[in-house]
Motif scaffolding. Structure first.
Motif, short mmCIF file in Angstrom:
data_model
loop_
_atom_site.label_atom_id
_atom_site.label_comp_id
_atom_site.label_asym_id
_atom_site.label_seq_id
_atom_site.Cartn_x
_atom_site.Cartn_y
_atom_site.Cartn_z
N PHE A 125 0.09 4.17 -2.70
CA PHE A 125 0.52 4.41 -1.32
C PHE A 125 1.45 3.30 -0.84
CE2 PHE A 125 -0.18 3.75 3.26
CZ PHE A 125 0.32 4.95 3.72
N ILE A 126 1.05 2.05 -1.06
CA ILE A 126 1.86 0.91 -0.63
C ILE A 126 3.18 0.89 -1.39
CG2 ILE A 126 1.99 -1.62 -0.63
CD1 ILE A 126 -1.05 -1.57 0.00
N GLY A 127 3.14 1.20 -2.68
CA GLY A 127 4.37 1.26 -3.47
C GLY A 127 5.32 2.32 -2.96
N ALA A 128 4.79 3.48 -2.59
CA ALA A 128 5.64 4.55 -2.05
C ALA A 128 6.27 4.14 -0.73
CB ALA A 128 4.82 5.83 -1.88
N VAL A 129 5.50 3.49 0.13
CA VAL A 129 6.03 3.03 1.42
C VAL A 129 7.14 2.00 1.21
CG1 VAL A 129 5.48 1.75 3.53
CG2 VAL A 129 3.96 3.56 2.75
#
Length: 80
Positions: free
Chosen positions: A28-32
């Motif tokens: 999730f953090i990587g996608a953001v």
């Protein structure tokens, strides 16, 4: 019955849940981060390329390669 590293598979289910939870948060953090970088990279690129084009247009006008009418028309197009 012993599982991996001597742990019982049934008793170590919390490890798997914790691991998948961490993996989910990391994705999730990587996608953001990827989305933010993509958006800022595209906006910076258009900003700098626009300024470069206007600078080149101004240089052509100063050197007498284009008329004032052409300069103003093209500048208006670039700024829109």
């Amino acid at each position: 019955m012993c599982g991996f590293w001597g742990l019982n598979y049934g008793g170590s289910s919390w490890i798997w849940m914790f691991g998948f939870s961490l993996l989910r948060w990391a994705l999730f953090i990587g996608a953001v981060v990827w989305i933010v970088k993509t958006i800022t990279k595209n906006s910076n690129r258009s900003y700098f390329s626009s300024n470069k084009a206007v600078d080149l247009l101004h240089e052509r006008y100063v050197n007498g390669e284009i008329t004032e009418e052409e300069y103003l028309h093209k500048k208006k197009i670039l700024n829109d």
